[in-house]
Design an enzyme around this catalytic site. Sequence first.
Site, short mmCIF file in Angstrom:
data_model
loop_
_atom_site.label_atom_id
_atom_site.label_comp_id
_atom_site.label_asym_id
_atom_site.label_seq_id
_atom_site.Cartn_x
_atom_site.Cartn_y
_atom_site.Cartn_z
N TRP A 119 -47.88 -23.35 0.82
CA TRP A 119 -47.36 -22.10 1.19
C TRP A 119 -45.93 -22.17 1.66
O TRP A 119 -45.54 -21.05 2.31
CB TRP A 119 -48.29 -21.42 1.94
CG TRP A 119 -48.43 -21.92 3.44
CD1 TRP A 119 -48.52 -23.32 3.75
CD2 TRP A 119 -48.85 -21.36 4.55
NE1 TRP A 119 -48.52 -23.62 5.01
CE2 TRP A 119 -48.95 -22.28 5.56
CE3 TRP A 119 -49.05 -20.08 5.04
CZ2 TRP A 119 -48.92 -21.97 6.87
CZ3 TRP A 119 -49.07 -19.92 6.29
CH2 TRP A 119 -49.30 -20.83 7.27
N ASP A 120 -45.33 -23.29 1.70
CA ASP A 120 -44.11 -23.58 2.29
C ASP A 120 -43.00 -22.69 2.03
O ASP A 120 -42.04 -22.35 2.79
CB ASP A 120 -43.64 -25.02 2.29
CG ASP A 120 -44.55 -25.99 2.86
OD1 ASP A 120 -44.35 -26.77 4.05
OD2 ASP A 120 -45.76 -26.31 2.25
N GLU A 139 -56.57 -24.79 9.48
CA GLU A 139 -57.03 -25.74 8.51
C GLU A 139 -57.96 -26.66 9.21
O GLU A 139 -59.15 -27.37 8.50
CB GLU A 139 -55.93 -26.73 8.23
CG GLU A 139 -54.79 -26.23 7.29
CD GLU A 139 -53.96 -27.15 6.70
OE1 GLU A 139 -53.87 -27.16 5.32
OE2 GLU A 139 -53.29 -28.11 7.37
N LYS A 192 -55.28 -26.90 14.56
CA LYS A 192 -53.91 -27.96 14.05
C LYS A 192 -52.75 -27.19 14.44
O LYS A 192 -51.79 -27.93 14.77
CB LYS A 192 -54.48 -28.15 12.87
CG LYS A 192 -53.36 -29.16 12.15
CD LYS A 192 -53.56 -29.16 10.71
CE LYS A 192 -52.64 -30.30 10.19
NZ LYS A 192 -52.83 -30.29 8.68
N GLN A 193 -52.48 -26.03 13.95
CA GLN A 193 -51.38 -25.33 14.24
C GLN A 193 -51.42 -23.92 14.40
O GLN A 193 -52.66 -23.25 14.30
CB GLN A 193 -50.53 -25.52 12.67
CG GLN A 193 -51.29 -25.11 11.40
CD GLN A 193 -50.63 -25.59 10.26
OE1 GLN A 193 -49.70 -25.39 10.03
NE2 GLN A 193 -51.47 -26.32 9.28
#
Length: 789
Positions: A345-346, A484, A604-605
Amino acid sequence: MTGWTWEYESYLPEQERVREALCTLGNGCFATRGALPECTADDVHYPGTYAAGCYDRLTSAVAGRRVENEDLVNLPNWLPLRYRLTGRPWLTPDTGTVLDHRQTLHLSSGLLERRTLYGIGQGRTLCVRQRRLVHMADPHLAALRTEFTAEGFTGGLEVQAALDGGVTNDGVPRYRDLDGRHLTHVHTGSAARNLVWLRCRTRTSDIRIALAARLTAGAPVAARHVFPRAVQRVRLRLPPGRTVTVDKTVALHSSRDPAISDPLRAAVDRVGDAPGFDELLRSHRTAWEQLWRRAELEVPGDAGRILRLHLFHVLQTLSPHTADLDVGVPARGLHGEAYRGHVFWDELFVLPYLDLHFPEVSRALLCYRHRRLERACASARALGRRGALYPWQSGSDGREETQELHLNPRSGRWLPDHSRLQHHVGSAIAYNVWQYCQASGDTEFLHTKGAEMMLQIARFWADSAAYDGRLRRYRIRGVVGPDEYHDAYPGARRPGIDDNAYTNVTAAWVLARALTVLRALPEPRRRELLERTELHDEELRQWEDVSRTLHVPFHDGLISQFDGYGDLAELDWDGYREQYGDIRRLDRILEAEGDTVNRYQASKQADVLMLGYLFSPRELRSLFVRLGYDLSEKAWRRTVDHYLCRTSHGSTLSGLVHGWVLARARRGEAWTFCQEALRGDIADVQGGTTEEGIHLGAMAGTLDLVQRGLPGLETRGEALWLDPVPLPELSSYTFALRYRGHWGVRLRLERGALEIIVPSSDRCPVDVRLRDRTVCIQPGETSRLILTR
């Protein structure tokens, strides 16, 4: 580093692979890591060349299972050029006496320069200087010039250049249990006295690849072919104090290239017709000068120098040449083999930058997704749903490439991988379609390919939502959010979590935006699209209902990452930091302890906070109002604070998002996270990941932070909206935009003032809207505005 150079001093084997990644040269079609040409792949060095979109699929036996993986192929190595004095061993920094070593990346010209001074004994030295380019004007050419200078002696020098087809995909240690032998049918030959060639195929995808090399040295060149290499040799005489030059020019073609019949013939012809190194360098520099003008960015200090490096790598991966290719956004650039070269998805972090500089590239990257729309619809049907389900990891044909198992290097165990449940990738694609069309004014794309993708993604979300009579709301269950880490509930037999806030809010946005696009279509096109997709009024009414009643969970007055998140245990963050130091990959640490991160309020983010990255405060509030929630400024601030201290930042994107959100909220901590994003690759903050490929999304995201985040720039309603954020550490900066046909609209923010220059053209005026006023700027005019707080 200086303003336009990136320099490494001394030879440090332990840093070599990171340098190779950061010194990669490319042109949007192919790229080559900055490895030393005399060194082969080993624990220190990893030369690699990768062509955009060149994938191959192999099956391996892993943990008792047959596992299929598709990789971005490491192509035959065109770099090899080694040398030795007569009667002596081949010289490398690992075997010779290095008196001085310096490697310089010239950003302005896309040139990699290397200078090594070897001690030969008895006060004698051999200086080796190399300059390398991957041509930005002709995307099939590369060149290497090597200059040898002897001091204190006269001697013979043997130089051996090669094209090496004996390479494998072996650059990521945790993938080494997988088959990486992608090249087969390697053949070599000679086409002229100083020209050799190599051709091969990929094993499964059957892509034909050909390289041809021309060696020029002012002396006779001999060729021989030692499978799987085409080798050229030349013997030179080194007079003291005089420089002897060897030029190697290479052409690379594949059967994926347009307008050729045979890759081998194309490569041989191209390198045979190629000019000498000096002329190649001139045209290469001109191409880079044009790119830098279109992507003008001036930020003072170290931040500006790092941003320029980031921009350099974005342009090398996704240049105007990319507009002619069927490729997506590789998460790790064309710089290494991490993530196997897949497309995630970057693009959500990359396209907003490209939209305002290289819209033709953005359009091509969206066309990559459109060509795989039918595959996405097939994936949705396989789940019993309508619409389009795009894969979390995409490669050649749009099928789901996400691995089913992943290795935890800390425990040595292979574990199930459920990240394919990140269905929110579809929302990212729809968001990028809308952003591109708003920035470019490309209504033709919006009414055709864009509308088709948005409608099918919206259809998938509507069909994924199940009505809950108790809540009187729709719910989306069994997904994984951007975090994630949380891929299941503690003790659950099935993977997935319910009502991920980011997933549900963005799904609601997609549904609402798709309905807006449908209503705005010209009537003949709307009828055509409705007939083709068999969309009926009843289904559209359901979209409207779902878009207004999707469930967003809250706990303690703040947004929950997902339903049940507030019931999870708190983690002893201080204790884990004290024990392990770096806890970015907290999931691996806990799994090695026999625990799971699914039990804790630990991310995680950025997940919930991604909403603040995609949407301005005004738009985010209106989204929640449409969903029937009152998201006050206080509630959002408490939400930000909650996740701020419960995120391990195991992704380079996390610091970027946190910095963006905090800057928009005018928070003092913003710069700390912005610095983390800036340093991500140059300092290899993830500990060993940069050497496997740069993090393209984070690099492009830092550029977009200056382009859209700090100026508060939005493209909507046929106007440029600006709401600048005062960030003391970046108080002045300048950038140029390509906006709706205007080339080089220049914005400069400095000391509470905004200057906008619109270049002369036959285009319409540019409407600029600030908080307190609207300004119409004619082509050829400059407007200087004093900003109010």
